[in-house]
Design an enzyme around this catalytic site. Structure first.
Site, PDB file in Angstrom:
ATOM      1  CD  GLU A 278      -4.242  38.709  17.270  1.00  0.00           C
ATOM      2  OE1 GLU A 278      -5.150  39.639  16.817  1.00  0.00           O
ATOM      3  OE2 GLU A 278      -3.320  38.282  16.832  1.00  0.00           O
ATOM      4  CD1 TRP A 281      -2.421  42.652  16.956  1.00  0.00           C
ATOM      5  CD2 TRP A 281      -2.720  44.685  15.925  1.00  0.00           C
ATOM      6  NE1 TRP A 281      -1.645  42.450  15.981  1.00  0.00           N
ATOM      7  CE2 TRP A 281      -1.629  43.860  15.397  1.00  0.00           C
ATOM      8  CE3 TRP A 281      -3.081  45.694  15.520  1.00  0.00           C
ATOM      9  CZ2 TRP A 281      -0.816  44.443  14.148  1.00  0.00           C
ATOM     10  CZ3 TRP A 281      -2.382  46.521  14.559  1.00  0.00           C
ATOM     11  CH2 TRP A 281      -1.307  45.570  13.929  1.00  0.00           C
ATOM     12  CD1 TRP A 309     -12.301  56.602  -1.043  1.00  0.00           C
ATOM     13  CD2 TRP A 309     -11.697  54.447  -1.137  1.00  0.00           C
ATOM     14  NE1 TRP A 309     -11.234  56.321  -0.334  1.00  0.00           N
ATOM     15  CE2 TRP A 309     -11.074  55.243  -0.410  1.00  0.00           C
ATOM     16  CE3 TRP A 309     -11.666  52.988  -1.599  1.00  0.00           C
ATOM     17  CZ2 TRP A 309      -9.858  54.441   0.318  1.00  0.00           C
ATOM     18  CZ3 TRP A 309     -10.765  52.238  -1.015  1.00  0.00           C
ATOM     19  CH2 TRP A 309      -9.857  53.090  -0.094  1.00  0.00           C
ATOM     20  CG  ASN A 344      -8.971  38.657  12.626  1.00  0.00           C
ATOM     21  OD1 ASN A 344      -9.391  40.188  12.502  1.00  0.00           O
ATOM     22  ND2 ASN A 344      -7.793  38.466  12.342  1.00  0.00           N
ATOM     23  CD1 TRP A 362     -11.274  54.041   3.815  1.00  0.00           C
ATOM     24  CD2 TRP A 362     -12.013  54.013   5.806  1.00  0.00           C
ATOM     25  NE1 TRP A 362     -11.082  55.215   4.555  1.00  0.00           N
ATOM     26  CE2 TRP A 362     -11.431  55.135   5.635  1.00  0.00           C
ATOM     27  CE3 TRP A 362     -12.749  53.563   6.846  1.00  0.00           C
ATOM     28  CZ2 TRP A 362     -11.210  55.871   6.787  1.00  0.00           C
ATOM     29  CZ3 TRP A 362     -12.517  54.442   8.138  1.00  0.00           C
ATOM     30  CH2 TRP A 362     -12.055  55.627   8.001  1.00  0.00           C
ATOM     31  CD1 TRP A 385     -14.335  48.043   9.038  1.00  0.00           C
ATOM     32  CD2 TRP A 385     -14.078  48.075   6.988  1.00  0.00           C
ATOM     33  NE1 TRP A 385     -15.085  47.128   8.618  1.00  0.00           N
ATOM     34  CE2 TRP A 385     -15.079  47.226   7.226  1.00  0.00           C
ATOM     35  CE3 TRP A 385     -14.052  48.245   5.386  1.00  0.00           C
ATOM     36  CZ2 TRP A 385     -15.615  46.435   6.214  1.00  0.00           C
ATOM     37  CZ3 TRP A 385     -14.336  47.372   4.491  1.00  0.00           C
ATOM     38  CH2 TRP A 385     -15.322  46.606   4.982  1.00  0.00           C
TER      39      TRP A 385
HETATM   40  C1  LIG Z   1     -12.323  44.951   9.100  1.00  0.00           C
HETATM   41  C2  LIG Z   1     -12.298  44.601  10.559  1.00  0.00           C
HETATM   42  C3  LIG Z   1     -13.251  44.825  11.555  1.00  0.00           C
HETATM   43  C4  LIG Z   1     -13.199  44.460  12.796  1.00  0.00           C
HETATM   44  N1  LIG Z   1     -14.063  45.055  13.635  1.00  0.00           N
HETATM   45  C5  LIG Z   1     -13.808  44.601  15.034  1.00  0.00           C
HETATM   46  C6  LIG Z   1     -14.820  45.109  15.865  1.00  0.00           C
HETATM   47  O1  LIG Z   1     -15.850  45.968  15.617  1.00  0.00           O
HETATM   48  N2  LIG Z   1     -14.552  44.754  17.118  1.00  0.00           N
HETATM   49  C7  LIG Z   1     -13.677  43.947  17.774  1.00  0.00           C
HETATM   50  O2  LIG Z   1     -13.441  43.708  18.868  1.00  0.00           O
HETATM   51  N3  LIG Z   1     -12.604  43.574  16.794  1.00  0.00           N
HETATM   52  C8  LIG Z   1     -12.899  43.909  15.448  1.00  0.00           C
HETATM   53  N4  LIG Z   1     -11.758  43.454  14.750  1.00  0.00           N
HETATM   54  C9  LIG Z   1     -10.891  42.406  14.989  1.00  0.00           C
HETATM   55  C10 LIG Z   1     -11.092  40.867  15.152  1.00  0.00           C
HETATM   56  O3  LIG Z   1     -11.843  40.546  13.704  1.00  0.00           O
HETATM   57  C11 LIG Z   1     -12.055  40.527  16.335  1.00  0.00           C
HETATM   58  O4  LIG Z   1     -11.647  41.189  17.467  1.00  0.00           O
HETATM   59  C12 LIG Z   1     -11.970  39.174  16.337  1.00  0.00           C
HETATM   60  O5  LIG Z   1     -12.334  38.666  15.113  1.00  0.00           O
HETATM   61  C13 LIG Z   1     -13.079  38.891  17.439  1.00  0.00           C
HETATM   62  O6  LIG Z   1     -13.207  37.533  17.624  1.00  0.00           O
HETATM   63  P1  LIG Z   1     -12.491  36.562  18.700  1.00  0.00           P
HETATM   64  O7  LIG Z   1     -12.867  37.225  20.103  1.00  0.00           O
HETATM   65  O8  LIG Z   1     -12.783  35.187  18.540  1.00  0.00           O
HETATM   66  O9  LIG Z   1     -10.754  36.940  18.462  1.00  0.00           O
HETATM   67  P2  LIG Z   1      -9.665  36.316  19.212  1.00  0.00           P
HETATM   68  O10 LIG Z   1      -8.701  36.038  18.052  1.00  0.00           O
HETATM   69  O11 LIG Z   1      -9.972  35.243  20.048  1.00  0.00           O
HETATM   70  O12 LIG Z   1      -8.934  37.513  19.681  1.00  0.00           O
HETATM   71  C14 LIG Z   1      -9.223  37.540  21.492  1.00  0.00           C
HETATM   72  C15 LIG Z   1      -9.453  39.176  21.418  1.00  0.00           C
HETATM   73  O13 LIG Z   1      -8.416  39.950  21.008  1.00  0.00           O
HETATM   74  C16 LIG Z   1      -8.812  41.278  20.414  1.00  0.00           C
HETATM   75  N5  LIG Z   1      -8.322  41.295  18.931  1.00  0.00           N
HETATM   76  C17 LIG Z   1      -8.024  40.037  18.150  1.00  0.00           C
HETATM   77  N6  LIG Z   1      -7.680  40.777  16.822  1.00  0.00           N
HETATM   78  C18 LIG Z   1      -7.690  42.018  17.105  1.00  0.00           C
HETATM   79  C19 LIG Z   1      -7.665  43.019  15.947  1.00  0.00           C
HETATM   80  N7  LIG Z   1      -7.137  42.820  14.815  1.00  0.00           N
HETATM   81  N8  LIG Z   1      -7.813  44.154  16.338  1.00  0.00           N
HETATM   82  C20 LIG Z   1      -8.375  44.412  17.604  1.00  0.00           C
HETATM   83  N9  LIG Z   1      -8.313  43.620  18.686  1.00  0.00           N
HETATM   84  C21 LIG Z   1      -8.389  42.344  18.373  1.00  0.00           C
HETATM   85  C22 LIG Z   1     -10.385  41.217  20.429  1.00  0.00           C
HETATM   86  O14 LIG Z   1     -10.845  41.990  21.669  1.00  0.00           O
HETATM   87  C23 LIG Z   1     -10.572  39.700  20.789  1.00  0.00           C
HETATM   88  O15 LIG Z   1     -11.858  39.385  21.079  1.00  0.00           O
HETATM   89  C24 LIG Z   1     -11.802  43.661  13.356  1.00  0.00           C
HETATM   90  C25 LIG Z   1     -11.012  43.251  12.165  1.00  0.00           C
HETATM   91  C26 LIG Z   1     -11.118  43.803  10.960  1.00  0.00           C
HETATM   92  C27 LIG Z   1     -10.102  43.273   9.978  1.00  0.00           C
END
Ligand SMILES: Cc1cc2nc3c(=O)[nH]c(=O)nc-3n(C[C@H](O)[C@H](O)[C@H](O)COP(=O)(O)OP(=O)(O)OC[C@H]3O[C@@H](n4cnc5c(N)ncnc54)[C@H](O)[C@@H]3O)c2cc1C
Length: 472
Positions: A278, A281, A309, A344, A362, A385
């Site tokens: 993650e 990502w 859209w 997420n 979007w 997005w």
């Molecule tokens: C439509 C959409 C919008 C999003 N907008 C953001 C945003 O503005 N900022 C953001 O940090 N993340 C975003 N994410 C990715 C992800 O949803 C969040 O990083 C995550 O929910 C944060 O919660 P957590 O720290 O508990 O995640 P955890 O699951 O604990 O993950 C740990 C860290 O990994 C990174 N990470 C995890 N999943 C992703 C992912 N899919 N893409 C990129 N990084 C990821 C983040 O830094 C996160 O804090 C988005 C995802 C979607 C589908």
């Protein structure tokens, strides 16, 4: 003897004293560091931010100021354009160098260039450092030396690269300079309305506690099993801490690697691997934005640029308020409005719903998320997005459209998440959240009927995408 008498450290998304490369280098290179944060001076409505994230920022600056005070330094706050304010500070402090950690989004880069130009004009050393990522875009390239467009080969390469160790906490920055500073900001600074959102505690200390709790209390080890469950504390919740640089990505990675050595079961092992992926990502999307800054303006996939859209303002309004009649969608939107966080899995559901069920552009959703997420981050948000819209790098193929009812069955079958965030539905049987009401009656008083029929809108989306692709 240090090289400089005074160095300015420009704080940006690195609001911490622990393992901060530019700040440590500044401390080593000078008798005295002037730590500065430049507050933006826009007022009121802003398409890319809002009260929630700015409130969190206010708390982080307050905490940073206290942490600096504790080591006899002083945070200097200025307001306006960073290059102009830093130019004033160079004159006021006679600093002979400016150090900062690099930012990877186009706005950050543009300002860095301006600051570099100011330094060049004043014959002042200007050094920038890698901090926000384990690997910058230029370090993870394909065999041909080009950028990756797909995540799996990117992550394979990213994982094999050597990772830098984290360093400790700074003990001194030299004595504080007696120069004017603006007051610590409140939301009033940006003329933003007060927020009663239930936000995470701001600042480095609180963020470090969250990191420790996640790693040491079993949640990292069970990440694989729990990460897709929106109810409860199933993920690390470190998004805002990485966004504002309250924790160092090197330290987080080092701690996860150390936990790997302790992991006793294959599940624990796999959990840590999944978590680290993650983090990859996050860097993949930063690399995409670095290499393809046009994703801010248009679809990453050229074949979907200029596609219609046809969503309505009324539907967007219902979505943004969590009043679509789709319980899982409404729960997600309400969680974000109430806390600045959305899980997420639910971010994926609501974004796909907005784009594929309501046919809204979007970018409308992207902007709304940036206005409300405490971890709102341009690269990941844009990437998320475009993934959901089916237009992005390594996105969900446009024809794979998630069904919100099935998603509920898979990830919130007991309705725990839905009932937490949609109070009208607390007394309703969770079985009723798994399909649209058959009797045509609302699930509860005051709760709307589904505003669209998922299977009809799915067909409509497939037709729009296919027609547009046919034109290319
Ligand atoms: C439509 C959409 C919008 C999003 N907008 C953001 C945003 O503005 N900022 C953001 O940090 N993340 C975003 N994410 C990715 C992800 O949803 C969040 O990083 C995550 O929910 C944060 O919660 P957590 O720290 O508990 O995640 P955890 O699951 O604990 O993950 C740990 C860290 O990994 C990174 N990470 C995890 N999943 C992703 C992912 N899919 N893409 C990129 N990084 C990821 C983040 O830094 C996160 O804090 C988005 C995802 C979607 C589908």
């Amino acid at each position: 003897m240090p090289k400089h008498d005074t160095v300015i450290h420009w704080f940006r998304r690195d609001l911490r004293l622990t393992d901060n490369p530019a700040l440590s280098a500044a401390a080593k290179a000078s008798e005295q560091v002037v730590p500065v944060y430049v507050l933006s001076d826009w007022k009121k409505d802003h398409a890319w931010t809002g009260s929630i994230r700015q409130q969190f920022l206010c708390g982080c600056l307050d905490s940073l100021a206290k942490n600096l005070h504790a080591i006899d330094s002083r945070l200097i706050l200025r307001t306006g354009r960073a290059d102009l304010e830093i130019e004033k500070l160079i004159k006021e402090t006679k600093a002979t160098a400016v150090y900062f950690n690099r930012d990877y989004d186009p706005y950050g880069r543009e300002m860095e260039k301006k600051v570099q130009a100011v330094c060049a004009r004043h014959h002042v050393e200007c050094l920038s450092f890698k901090d926000r990522v384990l690997h910058e875009a230029e370090e993870v390239l394909t065999g041909d030396g080009g950028p990756y467009r797909v995540f799996t080969p990117y992550s394979r390469n990213w994982l094999t690269k050597e990772k830098t160790e984290a360093h400790g906490r700074l003990k001194s920055l030299g004595p504080a300079k007696r120069i004017p500073s603006d007051e610590l900001p409140t939301l009033e600074h940006w003329k933003l309305p007060a927020t009663d959102a239930d936000l995470p505690a701001p600042g480095e200390k609180a963020a470090r506690e969250r990191m420790k709790d996640f790693i040491e209390n079993g949640r990292l080890m069970s990440y694989l099993q729990r990460r897709d469950i929106p109810a409860g504390l199933s993920t690390s919740r470190l998004g805002q801490d990485l966004r504002f640089g309250l924790i160092s990505i090197r330290e987080l990675y080092t701690r996860c690697s150390a936990a790997m050595a302790e992991a006793k079961t294959p599940n624990a092992h796999k959990s840590i691997e999944t978590y680290i992926k993650e983090l990859a990502w996050r860097e993949f999307y930063m690399a995409i934005l670095w290499k393809y800054p046009e994703v801010f303006e248009e679809e990453f996939a050229p074949e979907f640029r200029g596609m219609p859209w046809p969503g309505t303002d009324k539907d967007f309004e219902a979505w943004s308020q969590g009043k679509t009649g789709f319980p899982i969608v409404d729960a997600g939107m309400r969680q974000m409005l109430a806390t600045g966080f959305m899980h997420n899995r639910v971010r994926m559901i609501v974004s796909m719903f907005l784009t594929k069920d309501l046919h809204c552009y979007w970018k409308q959703g992207e902007s709304f998320f940036m206005q409300h997420l405490v971890d709102g981050e341009n690269a990941s948000n844009n990437g998320g997005w475009q993934w959901s819209a089916g237009t992005g790098a390594d996105a969900a193929p446009y024809f794979r459209i998630q069904n919100p009812w099935t998603q509920t069955k898979n990830y919130d079958p007991e309705g725990l998440y839905i009932r937490q965030w949609v109070p009208e539905l607390r007394e309703v049987s969770p079985a009723r959240f798994l399909a649209p009401p058959k009797d045509g009656k609302a699930l509860a008083k005051g709760y709307p009927l589904p505003i669209v029929d998922h299977s009809e809108e799915r067909d409509r989306t497939l037709a729009i995408f296919a027609k547009h692709r046919g034109k290319h």
